[in-house]
Motif scaffolding. Structure first.
Motif, short mmCIF file in Angstrom:
data_model
loop_
_atom_site.label_atom_id
_atom_site.label_comp_id
_atom_site.label_asym_id
_atom_site.label_seq_id
_atom_site.Cartn_x
_atom_site.Cartn_y
_atom_site.Cartn_z
N VAL A 1 6.50 47.53 19.06
CA VAL A 1 7.63 48.32 18.73
C VAL A 1 8.31 48.08 17.37
O VAL A 1 8.69 48.90 16.78
N GLN A 2 8.39 46.85 17.14
CA GLN A 2 9.01 46.19 15.94
C GLN A 2 8.12 46.71 14.92
O GLN A 2 8.76 47.29 13.63
N GLU A 3 6.77 46.75 14.77
CA GLU A 3 6.02 47.23 13.59
C GLU A 3 6.16 48.77 13.41
O GLU A 3 6.24 49.14 12.36
N LYS A 4 6.00 49.39 14.58
CA LYS A 4 6.03 51.10 14.32
C LYS A 4 7.59 51.27 13.76
O LYS A 4 7.74 52.36 13.12
N MET A 5 8.42 50.85 14.29
CA MET A 5 9.89 51.20 13.91
C MET A 5 10.02 50.80 12.53
O MET A 5 10.60 51.62 11.52
N ALA A 6 9.57 49.65 12.00
CA ALA A 6 9.52 49.47 10.54
C ALA A 6 8.74 50.33 9.74
O ALA A 6 9.10 51.11 8.59
N LEU A 7 7.55 50.70 10.14
CA LEU A 7 6.63 51.78 9.64
C LEU A 7 7.15 52.91 9.36
O LEU A 7 6.95 53.75 8.28
N MET A 8 7.83 53.33 10.43
CA MET A 8 8.16 54.86 10.76
C MET A 8 9.56 54.93 10.12
O MET A 8 10.21 56.33 10.28
N GLY A 9 10.51 54.22 9.47
CA GLY A 9 11.67 54.46 8.96
C GLY A 9 12.69 54.48 10.22
O GLY A 9 13.57 55.19 10.09
N ALA A 10 12.33 53.94 11.51
CA ALA A 10 13.33 54.07 12.22
C ALA A 10 14.42 53.13 12.38
O ALA A 10 15.15 52.88 13.21
N SER A 11 14.47 52.25 11.58
CA SER A 11 15.48 51.25 11.44
C SER A 11 16.01 51.39 9.91
O SER A 11 15.47 51.29 8.93
N GLN A 12 17.55 51.78 9.97
CA GLN A 12 18.17 51.75 8.46
C GLN A 12 18.90 50.64 8.19
O GLN A 12 18.36 49.58 7.72
N CYS A 13 20.23 50.61 8.71
CA CYS A 13 21.05 49.47 8.63
C CYS A 13 20.47 48.32 9.43
O CYS A 13 20.60 47.15 9.25
N GLY A 14 19.82 48.67 10.53
CA GLY A 14 19.03 47.61 11.60
C GLY A 14 19.84 46.97 12.78
O GLY A 14 19.36 46.42 13.44
N TYR A 15 21.36 47.42 12.66
CA TYR A 15 22.00 46.67 13.37
C TYR A 15 21.79 47.14 14.98
O TYR A 15 21.68 46.32 15.69
N CYS A 16 21.29 48.20 15.14
CA CYS A 16 21.08 48.66 16.45
C CYS A 16 19.61 48.27 16.95
O CYS A 16 19.39 48.41 17.95
N SER A 17 18.74 48.06 15.80
CA SER A 17 17.20 47.85 16.13
C SER A 17 16.92 46.77 16.94
O SER A 17 16.11 47.18 18.01
N PRO A 18 17.55 45.58 17.21
CA PRO A 18 16.90 44.73 18.19
C PRO A 18 17.05 45.13 19.72
O PRO A 18 16.41 45.16 20.61
N GLY A 19 18.42 45.98 19.71
CA GLY A 19 18.62 46.24 21.31
C GLY A 19 17.60 47.54 21.53
O GLY A 19 17.21 47.64 22.73
N PHE A 20 17.43 48.56 20.70
CA PHE A 20 16.30 49.45 20.91
C PHE A 20 14.95 48.86 20.92
O PHE A 20 14.25 49.25 21.95
N VAL A 21 14.57 47.91 20.31
CA VAL A 21 13.34 47.17 20.42
C VAL A 21 13.23 46.72 21.82
O VAL A 21 12.03 46.87 22.66
N MET A 22 14.29 45.84 22.36
CA MET A 22 14.22 45.25 23.77
C MET A 22 14.25 46.23 24.86
O MET A 22 13.28 46.17 26.03
N SER A 23 14.90 47.49 24.79
CA SER A 23 14.65 48.57 25.54
C SER A 23 13.33 49.04 25.64
O SER A 23 12.79 49.58 26.66
N ALA A 24 12.79 49.45 24.55
CA ALA A 24 11.60 50.20 24.47
C ALA A 24 10.45 48.71 25.07
O ALA A 24 9.39 49.45 25.43
N ALA A 25 10.53 47.62 24.64
CA ALA A 25 9.48 46.83 25.08
C ALA A 25 9.40 46.66 26.60
O ALA A 25 8.50 46.64 27.15
N ALA A 26 10.51 46.78 27.35
CA ALA A 26 10.73 46.69 28.70
C ALA A 26 10.22 47.97 29.28
O ALA A 26 9.34 48.15 30.29
N LEU A 27 10.31 49.28 28.45
CA LEU A 27 9.73 50.33 29.05
C LEU A 27 8.28 50.33 29.05
O LEU A 27 7.50 50.75 30.03
N LEU A 28 7.77 49.87 27.91
CA LEU A 28 6.26 49.93 27.72
C LEU A 28 5.72 48.62 28.63
O LEU A 28 4.31 48.89 29.05
N ASP A 29 6.31 47.76 28.83
CA ASP A 29 5.84 46.62 29.70
C ASP A 29 5.63 47.56 31.17
O ASP A 29 4.59 46.91 32.06
N GLU A 30 6.24 48.54 31.86
CA GLU A 30 6.28 49.05 33.00
C GLU A 30 5.45 50.42 32.85
O GLU A 30 5.06 50.65 33.93
#
Ligand code: FES
Ligand code: FES
Length: 156
Positions: free
Chosen positions: A88-117
């Protein structure tokens, strides 16, 4: 008055004396120096402080740290080092899904939990998983796309 808390944080056992009313986000940031967990609203609205508690995403700004006693916590630092990021971190960086980045850790954690399930979530399932995360910069399309790509990468 202090209370002793024992947790596993990013795989390592931690024992700390804290104030009983300290929130988990503050313990992680101020006592453990894990600054990847961000604090935006402190009201449970923005999701910037999302971490995993026993594998489930929680807003750590509103969670008394004592509730994490004897439990396992994962922060964004625990998902993957810079040289080996979580998909998730890799693809968010590659695809421009993170700009200021302040929200990004939260999105990454929510998405990581989703993909685990759910290894192959639909767009609707991704939207549902990140419903508690706000981003002011990107719009959500690139974030959703990045999570879809991460799911693909993870399952190959
Ligand atoms: S800082 Fe925790 S939800 Fe906004
Ligand atoms: S990238 Fe700035 S708030 Fe999301």
């Amino acid at each position: 008055m202090t209370a002793t808390i024992r947790m596993t944080v990013n795989g390592k056992p931690v024992v700390l004396d804290i104030n009983p009313d300290e929130m988990l986000a503050d313990v992680l940031r101020e006592r453990l120096g894990l600054l990847g967990t961000k604090i935006g609203c402190r009201e449970g609205e923005c999701g910037a402080c999302t971490v995993l508690l026993e594998g489930q995403p929680v807003v750590s700004c509103l969670l008394p740290a004592l509730k994490a006693n004897d439990r396992s916590v994962v922060t964004v630092e625990g998902l993957g080092p810079p040289q080996d990021p979580h998909p998730v971190q890799e693809k968010m960086a590659l695809m421009g899904a993170s700009q200021c980045g302040y929200c990004s850790p939260g999105f990454v954690m929510s998405a990581a939990a989703l993909l685990d399930e759910n290894a192959s979530p639909s767009v609707e399932e991704i939207k549902e998983a990140i419903t508690g995360n706000l981003c002011r910069c990107t719009g959500y399309a690139k974030i959703i796309l990045a999570i879809r790509e991460a799911a693909r990468a993870k399952s190959h």
